[in-house]
Design a protein around this motif. Structure first.
Motif, PDB file in Angstrom:
ATOM      1  N   TYR A  52       0.848  -1.190   0.000  1.00  0.00           N
ATOM      2  CA  TYR A  52       0.000   0.000   0.000  1.00  0.00           C
ATOM      3  C   TYR A  52       0.883   1.240   0.000  1.00  0.00           C
ATOM      4  CZ  TYR A  52      -3.711  -3.260   1.219  1.00  0.00           C
ATOM      5  OH  TYR A  52      -4.602  -4.300   1.215  1.00  0.00           O
ATOM      6  N   THR A  53       0.515   2.192  -0.860  1.00  0.00           N
ATOM      7  CA  THR A  53       1.319   3.405  -0.989  1.00  0.00           C
ATOM      8  C   THR A  53       0.400   4.607  -1.153  1.00  0.00           C
ATOM      9  OG1 THR A  53       3.135   4.472  -2.180  1.00  0.00           O
ATOM     10  CG2 THR A  53       1.529   3.272  -3.495  1.00  0.00           C
ATOM     11  N   CYS A  54       0.993   5.812  -1.083  1.00  0.00           N
ATOM     12  CA  CYS A  54       0.250   7.071  -1.214  1.00  0.00           C
ATOM     13  C   CYS A  54       0.511   7.644  -2.600  1.00  0.00           C
ATOM     14  CB  CYS A  54       0.678   8.064  -0.129  1.00  0.00           C
ATOM     15  SG  CYS A  54      -0.093   9.692  -0.293  1.00  0.00           S
ATOM     16  N   ILE A  60       6.062   6.173   0.655  1.00  0.00           N
ATOM     17  CA  ILE A  60       5.367   5.461   1.724  1.00  0.00           C
ATOM     18  C   ILE A  60       4.981   4.077   1.223  1.00  0.00           C
ATOM     19  CG2 ILE A  60       3.354   5.475   3.243  1.00  0.00           C
ATOM     20  CD1 ILE A  60       5.436   7.627   3.842  1.00  0.00           C
ATOM     21  N   HIS A  61       5.392   3.034   1.936  1.00  0.00           N
ATOM     22  CA  HIS A  61       5.055   1.644   1.608  1.00  0.00           C
ATOM     23  C   HIS A  61       4.632   0.935   2.886  1.00  0.00           C
ATOM     24  CE1 HIS A  61       6.543   1.211  -2.632  1.00  0.00           C
ATOM     25  NE2 HIS A  61       7.131   2.351  -2.282  1.00  0.00           N
ATOM     26  N   GLU A  62       3.414   0.435   2.895  1.00  0.00           N
ATOM     27  CA  GLU A  62       2.879  -0.286   4.032  1.00  0.00           C
ATOM     28  C   GLU A  62       2.363  -1.641   3.567  1.00  0.00           C
ATOM     29  OE1 GLU A  62       3.126   0.740   7.024  1.00  0.00           O
ATOM     30  OE2 GLU A  62       3.553   2.880   6.821  1.00  0.00           O
ATOM     31  N   ASP A  63       2.353  -2.628   4.501  1.00  0.00           N
ATOM     32  CA  ASP A  63       1.841  -3.949   4.161  1.00  0.00           C
ATOM     33  C   ASP A  63       0.382  -4.116   4.545  1.00  0.00           C
ATOM     34  OD1 ASP A  63       2.119  -3.856   6.848  1.00  0.00           O
ATOM     35  OD2 ASP A  63       3.355  -5.673   7.041  1.00  0.00           O
ATOM     36  N   HIS A  64      -0.289  -3.034   4.933  1.00  0.00           N
ATOM     37  CA  HIS A  64      -1.688  -3.087   5.323  1.00  0.00           C
ATOM     38  C   HIS A  64      -2.361  -1.782   4.916  1.00  0.00           C
ATOM     39  CE1 HIS A  64      -0.728  -0.319   8.607  1.00  0.00           C
ATOM     40  NE2 HIS A  64       0.340  -1.076   8.824  1.00  0.00           N
ATOM     41  N   PRO A  65      -3.681  -1.767   4.680  1.00  0.00           N
ATOM     42  CA  PRO A  65      -4.374  -0.533   4.295  1.00  0.00           C
ATOM     43  C   PRO A  65      -4.405   0.471   5.442  1.00  0.00           C
ATOM     44  CG  PRO A  65      -5.951  -2.293   4.654  1.00  0.00           C
ATOM     45  CD  PRO A  65      -4.588  -2.931   4.737  1.00  0.00           C
ATOM     46  N   LYS A  74      -5.954   8.350   1.830  1.00  0.00           N
ATOM     47  CA  LYS A  74      -6.117   6.909   1.889  1.00  0.00           C
ATOM     48  C   LYS A  74      -5.072   6.235   1.016  1.00  0.00           C
ATOM     49  CE  LYS A  74      -9.560   3.254   1.379  1.00  0.00           C
ATOM     50  NZ  LYS A  74     -10.956   2.936   0.966  1.00  0.00           N
ATOM     51  N   LEU A  75      -4.401   5.223   1.560  1.00  0.00           N
ATOM     52  CA  LEU A  75      -3.386   4.494   0.808  1.00  0.00           C
ATOM     53  C   LEU A  75      -4.054   3.623  -0.260  1.00  0.00           C
ATOM     54  CD1 LEU A  75      -0.990   3.348   3.691  1.00  0.00           C
ATOM     55  CD2 LEU A  75      -0.789   5.351   2.211  1.00  0.00           C
ATOM     56  N   GLN A  98      -7.587   2.361  -8.092  1.00  0.00           N
ATOM     57  CA  GLN A  98      -6.218   2.817  -7.842  1.00  0.00           C
ATOM     58  C   GLN A  98      -5.728   3.747  -8.944  1.00  0.00           C
ATOM     59  OE1 GLN A  98      -4.317  -0.966  -7.575  1.00  0.00           O
ATOM     60  NE2 GLN A  98      -5.140  -1.441  -5.552  1.00  0.00           N
ATOM     61  N   VAL A  99      -6.072   3.426 -10.194  1.00  0.00           N
ATOM     62  CA  VAL A  99      -5.691   4.297 -11.308  1.00  0.00           C
ATOM     63  C   VAL A  99      -6.330   5.667 -11.151  1.00  0.00           C
ATOM     64  CG1 VAL A  99      -5.942   4.632 -13.796  1.00  0.00           C
ATOM     65  CG2 VAL A  99      -5.240   2.411 -12.909  1.00  0.00           C
TER      66      VAL A  99
END
Length: 422
Positions: A52-54, A60-65, A74-75, A98-99
């Motif tokens: 998940y990113t912004c 920013i890189h996360e493994d969860h929303p 919102k990521l 996402q797009v």
């Protein structure tokens, strides 16, 4: 006999126990062996990875929303895959949402005009040839201003101010006296018509209109305070007096501008002025009007350079029949060029670094992959494609930097172009 049967039974039981023990040993050994994963499953594990990113902060890189810790947006979820059939070139897969959140925009590669044209940034100004100054015709005191606001439109015959003037009052009396003498004396040696015409002409020179002179003749009464009517159409750009001010003959009262035709002024470097000539037709766009495009004409190129900046002034005349364009607006002027066409992409689609230029191509499965290209010399809007793309390819024209940062994060900066050859 009994003893023989007993020995036989014991022997059979031992054989059964041995068979059971052997079977159990085989099952236990089989259970301890690891079942190898299918090659397809291993490939899918290696090929896909979600995070998940912004869209505003791709670092920013996360493994969860969740929400971005920087801007609280919102990521968005990104699924990264590696296309092994395309020489290990990394690709990114985004959902439609996402797009949209990342504002990814695409365009189709096709023939475009890549003529060498220069875009100048200019400013809309008033056409000084359309400017009019309203000045006092006679000395007196401004009794009332009927137009008090800059930007107000006035028309011919509209009262703009009233004035008290002893000279004008005396001229009115002269006109009425000449009219009365014609009616009462009727002296054949005196040309009363000429006297009346001279008095009327004097009133006109001092600002009275024909209708006001006729009203004066019919009423037979002079007025100490006379309204002055406008003789021009335009928009008030300046008011130089106030109510109660005394004015002299020729003193400016207000200034008007005609806004049906305007100027766009821009600056050129000295070595560029030789490429342009007066009366050349150019294209002018206005960002404040949704990039509305109109044609203008080069009306003036200053023969002298600015003493401070050493640049030259160029002036474009543009029509403004609907009054939508206003002085002070920013404008873009496209000058020069040609009609050279080539397979091209928008300049915003091309990412360039020390290793070359790449674009992000949208694949048929909806994923995005980088592709190395070679470009030629184009203009501010388009770059010609020498190799790497074909007509009909769909490239990312907005959001390519976001996709590239994700690819760098997952594969490293050295692997973004890995496997790509020209």
């Amino acid at each position: 006999m009994k003893a023989l049967l007993k020995r036989t039974t014991m022997k059979n039981n031992q054989i059964k126990y041995l068979l059971l023990a052997f079977t159990a040993t085989i099952i236990l050994a089989a259970c301890k062996q690891k079942v190898p994963a299918k090659p397809e499953t291993m490939d899918m594990v290696k090929k896909s990875n979600a995070y998940y990113t912004c869209s505003m902060h791709p670092q920013i890189h996360e493994d969860h929303p969740g929400d971005c810790p920087i801007c609280s947006m919102k990521l968005i979820k990104v699924e990264s895959t590696s296309n092994m059939d395309n020489m290990n070139i990394p690709s990114l897969r985004l959902t439609a949402i996402q797009v949209q959140l990342a504002d990814i925009q695409t365009d189709t590669v096709r023939e475009q005009n890549i003529g060498d044209q220069k875009t100048l940034t200019g400013t809309v100004t008033t056409d000084e040839n359309k400017a009019e100054d309203i000045s006092a015709r006679i000395p007196g005191r401004i009794q009332r201003l009927f137009v008090k606001t800059i930007g107000e439109k006035i028309g011919v015959g509209q009262a703009i101010y009233s004035i008290y003037s002893e000279e004008l009052l005396e001229a009115e009396r002269e006109y009425l006296l000449a009219s009365q003498q014609q009616k009462q004396l009727n002296n054949p040696d005196v040309d009363y018509a000429q006297l009346i015409d001279a008095a009327a002409h004097k009133l006109q020179l001092w600002g009275l209109s024909q209708s006001q002179i006729k009203t004066l003749a019919s009423s037979g009464k002079v007025s100490a305070i006379v309204p002055i009517l406008s003789k021009v159409n335009g928009t008030v750009s300046d008011i130089m007096v106030r109510e109660g001010d005394y004015v002299t003959e020729g003193m400016p009262i207000m200034k008007t501008q005609g806004l049906n035709r305007l100027w766009v002024e821009a600056q050129l470097y000295a070595n560029e002025t030789g490429n342009y000539k007066e009366n050349n037709i150019v294209k002018v766009s206005f960002p404040d009007l949704d990039d509305a495009l109109i044609k203008g004409k080069v009306e003036f190129i200053n023969p002298e350079l600015s003493a401070t900046s050493k640049v030259d002034l160029i002036r474009i005349s543009i029509p403004n029949p609907q009054g939508l364009i206003r002085p002070g607006m920013q404008a873009y002027i496209a000058i020069g060029g040609g009609n050279s066409s080539s397979l091209a992409v928008p300049t915003s689609a091309v990412l360039t670094n020390g290793k070359g230029s790449i674009v992000y191509v949208k694949n048929t499965d909806g994923s995005f992959s980088p592709r190395m290209i070679k470009t030629g010399t184009g203009n501010q809007n388009y770059l010609p494609i020498l190799s790497g793309l074909n007509s009909g390819d769909v490239v990312v024209i907005n959001g390519a930097y976001l996709l590239n940062s994700e690819a760098i994060f997952k594969n490293g900066s050295g692997n973004t172009m890995a496997g790509m050859k020209m």
